[in-house]
Write a protein that holds these residues in place. Structure first.
Motif, mmCIF file in Angstrom:
data_model
loop_
_atom_site.group_PDB
_atom_site.id
_atom_site.type_symbol
_atom_site.label_atom_id
_atom_site.label_comp_id
_atom_site.label_asym_id
_atom_site.label_seq_id
_atom_site.Cartn_x
_atom_site.Cartn_y
_atom_site.Cartn_z
ATOM 1 N N ALA A 96 40.745 50.859 32.990
ATOM 2 C CA ALA A 96 39.841 51.461 33.974
ATOM 3 C C ALA A 96 40.164 50.876 35.335
ATOM 4 C CB ALA A 96 38.379 51.197 33.607
ATOM 5 N N HIS A 97 39.713 51.568 36.378
ATOM 6 C CA HIS A 97 39.865 51.046 37.732
ATOM 7 C C HIS A 97 38.624 50.222 38.028
ATOM 8 C CE1 HIS A 97 42.408 51.178 41.247
ATOM 9 N NE2 HIS A 97 41.319 51.223 42.016
ATOM 10 N N ASN A 98 38.825 48.929 38.263
ATOM 11 C CA ASN A 98 37.726 47.949 38.249
ATOM 12 C C ASN A 98 37.148 47.926 36.839
ATOM 13 O OD1 ASN A 98 35.822 46.061 38.865
ATOM 14 N ND2 ASN A 98 34.544 47.417 40.122
ATOM 15 N N ALA A 99 37.993 47.513 35.899
ATOM 16 C CA ALA A 99 37.679 47.598 34.466
ATOM 17 C C ALA A 99 36.446 46.787 34.090
ATOM 18 C CB ALA A 99 38.887 47.134 33.645
ATOM 19 N N HIS A 100 36.165 45.711 34.805
ATOM 20 C CA HIS A 100 34.993 44.896 34.464
ATOM 21 C C HIS A 100 33.717 45.730 34.504
ATOM 22 C CE1 HIS A 100 32.242 41.483 34.274
ATOM 23 N NE2 HIS A 100 31.621 41.981 35.333
ATOM 24 N N PHE A 101 33.605 46.597 35.516
ATOM 25 C CA PHE A 101 32.412 47.433 35.655
ATOM 26 C C PHE A 101 32.296 48.405 34.486
ATOM 27 C CE2 PHE A 101 30.352 51.358 36.988
ATOM 28 C CZ PHE A 101 29.180 50.896 37.571
ATOM 29 N N ASP A 102 33.339 49.182 34.239
ATOM 30 C CA ASP A 102 33.281 50.206 33.192
ATOM 31 C C ASP A 102 33.110 49.577 31.815
ATOM 32 O OD1 ASP A 102 34.270 53.001 34.558
ATOM 33 O OD2 ASP A 102 35.191 51.263 35.503
ATOM 34 N N LEU A 103 33.857 48.510 31.547
ATOM 35 C CA LEU A 103 33.773 47.876 30.232
ATOM 36 C C LEU A 103 32.399 47.267 29.992
ATOM 37 C CD1 LEU A 103 35.235 47.150 27.621
ATOM 38 C CD2 LEU A 103 36.005 45.035 28.727
ATOM 39 N N THR A 124 43.487 48.652 36.471
ATOM 40 C CA THR A 124 44.435 49.228 37.431
ATOM 41 C C THR A 124 44.172 48.733 38.852
ATOM 42 O OG1 THR A 124 43.029 51.202 37.538
ATOM 43 C CG2 THR A 124 44.972 51.302 36.109
ATOM 44 N N LEU A 125 42.927 48.333 39.149
ATOM 45 C CA LEU A 125 42.633 47.767 40.466
ATOM 46 C C LEU A 125 43.364 46.435 40.634
ATOM 47 C CD1 LEU A 125 41.157 47.713 43.160
ATOM 48 C CD2 LEU A 125 39.170 46.735 41.975
ATOM 49 N N LYS A 126 43.301 45.589 39.604
ATOM 50 C CA LYS A 126 44.017 44.307 39.661
ATOM 51 C C LYS A 126 45.521 44.523 39.782
ATOM 52 C CE LYS A 126 40.835 41.341 37.034
ATOM 53 N NZ LYS A 126 40.693 40.486 35.815
ATOM 54 N N LEU A 127 46.047 45.473 39.013
ATOM 55 C CA LEU A 127 47.479 45.752 39.089
ATOM 56 C C LEU A 127 47.866 46.230 40.487
ATOM 57 C CD1 LEU A 127 48.488 47.576 35.770
ATOM 58 C CD2 LEU A 127 49.051 45.249 36.484
#
Length: 563
Positions: A96-103, A124-127
């Motif tokens: 996810a983009h900003n995966a912490h939020f979605d997860l 993907t945001l971190k990448l």
């Protein structure tokens, strides 16, 4: 879970829209999941969800989803039963983009259902922060625009997930080429590494400033040359200017590989093309021709197997490498010979084509073999079946090979469901991969089934950088022939000339293919599959020139009406 090549992994790209930012207190009301393998969409699931919470006005306005719309939406338990199946049908990585939020929202939703989940996570945001210029904004909208993807409905789960798929694929290519990241383990570790920047711009950049200033903002292929004039690296981009400039921006972060490359660059050349597809094809052929030191992939042509039906009097399907001289029709290319042999065995069981491989002359004095008595052969050698009877059976085989509705794909889907019902998930996963391979090979998103020779289509893709225009791609026998950019309301009579010249003026139907042809067919097939959702497709088939032209006019009328 076995983590290996980044292209062998299965990614589940997810986006959620929520009633607020607190995963404990707020709820999901829109979710989308897309499974990506080898850079392409394999399957997807999306749904509104009844959050049993009020959606604040600013969120309703931003997403276009009102409280009235979700009032009758499916309950969380029903939706997340499908989400769970999607996540854990086979080993996968949560993206996810900003995966912490979605997860956090996904995990909390499952926790309220009494289910605790653990899954590898890729953000993907971190990448993007580690792989792209620091001056570039990193939100989904900005990155989609940077990579040339137009988001139809921003802040809707499905459309944002599609955009994230595009972003993921682009980032994976950059990670592989620029950072030598080849495994999932490396990729997952890399996303959390400290962001480093080059301390100073290499002195060689000064002599390139005049060149960098005139690099065009168009699709194309670029070449980095060393002091001796040899090509060090070849790449492609939808925007040559932004991609080439990103290597030489002062203070930008870079991998050691790219830092070493940039220090050796003394000149830059490029070739502009009209479309991304043409850039992909040119890049592949140029890398294989020049084999640059700093390119880590695509340096060799690969051989792929086909199923071939020759132009014999009583033909039968065989495994082929596509390089024989005799004429016929081809189905494929497929990923492996073993898969082809499985399909051929399936055909042998289901149809009554001859199993003998000798030349036959129908003669009533010939005795039928035991396959005839088992009702596995029409026995054309005896004259029991005419050439027309045999051809009718052969047509059934062709239809079975490529038909989506009731052909081999449907049979595999039934088999996959059978394995799933028996909880034999590993076997079901293998079948699912085979289905995906066939869907991509036969372009079954078009709801038509064709051999490679008959794979003639026109693809219309709205142009991202020029409003109210679209690119028309002409595909013939699985290969790219040409493209044109056309305005929605412009005169299109020249399109009729293209249709005539490409599809009605005669062309070779030989089954012989060079390795270069097969490589192009694979690239074109993958590109079409990636863009199938963003485009309109017109299958040539037995339509007349005027019928095809009328279909194109209808597509442009629809595009114009939808803005």
């Amino acid at each position: 879970m076995c983590l290996n090549s980044i292209w062998d992994a299965s990614f589940i790209v997810i986006d959620v829209e929520t009633t607020g930012s607190n995963a404990d207190k707020n709820r999901i009301f829109d979710i989308a999941c897309i499974r990506v393998e080898n850079g392409e969409i394999v399957s997807e699931y999306s749904s509104l969800v009844n959050p049993h919470q009020f959606i604040p006005p600013f969120i309703a306005n931003m997403t276009g989803i009102s409280n009235e719309k979700v009032y009758s939406a499916p309950e969380t338990s029903a939706v997340f039963k499908e989400v769970y199946r999607f996540l854990f049908d086979k080993p996968a990585i949560f993206v996810a983009h900003n995966a912490h939020f979605d997860l956090s929202f996904v995990k909390n939703t499952f926790a309220r259902m009494g289910i605790n989940i653990e899954i590898p996570v890729l953000c993907t945001l971190k990448l993007a922060k580690r792989l792209l210029p620091k001056t570039l904004k990193k939100n989904v909208g900005a990155l989609a625009d940077y990579f040339g993807h137009s988001i139809r409905k921003r802040h809707r789960a499905y459309d944002d997930t599609l955009a994230t798929v595009v972003i993921l694929n682009e980032l994976l290519e950059i990670a592989e080429e620029d950072y030598n990241i080849s495994s999932i383990e490396e990729l997952l570790a890399f996303q959390n590494k400290p962001i480093k920047h080059l301390k100073a711009a290499p002195p060689e950049i000064k002599q390139l400033q005049d060149t960098l200033a005139v690099v065009p903002d168009s699709p194309g292929v670029y070449y980095f040359l060393g002091k001796d004039g040899k090509i060090l690296y070849i790449g492609k981009s939808k925007s040559l200017k932004s991609r080439v400039s990103s290597y030489f921006t002062y203070g930008e972060h870079s991998s050691k590989k790219i830092a070493d490359l940039v220090k050796k660059v003394y000149d830059i050349k490029w070739t502009s093309v009209a479309t991304e597809l043409e850039a992909l094809l040119l890049e592949s052929s140029e890398i294989k021709k020049h084999k640059p030191f700093f390119n880590s992939a695509q340096k060799k042509y690969r051989r792929y197997p086909f199923i071939k039906i020759r132009d014999d009097e009583f033909p039968y399907p065989v495994l082929s490498r596509g390089s024989e001289d005799d004429e016929g029709i081809l189905f494929g290319p497929f990923r492996s010979s073993s898969f082809v042999n499985e399909i051929l065995l399936d055909i042998e069981k289901k149809f009554k084509l001859r199993n003998c491989r000798k030349n036959i002359v129908p003669d009533s004095s010939n005795k039928p073999c035991f396959y005839y008595h088992l009702e596995k052969c029409l026995a054309p050698c005896t004259g029991y079946a005419s050439k027309e009877d045999y051809q009718a059976e052969l047509e059934k085989v062709k239809y079975y090979l490529s038909s989506y509705s009731d052909g081999i794909i449907k049979q595999l889907q039934l088999k996959m469901e059978e394995y799933s019902d028996k909880l034999e998930f590993e076997k079901a996963s293998i079948i699912k991969s085979q289905i995906y391979e066939l869907q991509k090979t036969f372009l079954t998103n078009l709801s038509v089934g064709v051999s490679l020779t008959e794979n003639n289509m026109i693809m219309i893709l709205p142009e991202h950088t020029a409003p109210k225009t679209a690119d028309i791609y002409y595909i013939r026998a699985g290969k790219f022939e040409q493209s044109n950019t056309v305005g929605y309301k412009s005169n299109k009579r020249n399109v009729l000339d293209d249709i005539h010249n490409l599809y009605f003026n005669g062309f070779s139907k030989t089954a012989k293919l060079q390795l270069e042809d097969i490589d192009e067919i694979k690239i074109v097939s993958s590109w079409i599959h990636r863009n199938i959702k963003f485009s309109r497709q017109i299958f040539i088939g037995n339509k007349t020139e005027e019928e095809l032209y009328d279909e194109i006019e209808a597509v442009f009328a629809e595009l114009s009406q939808n803005g």
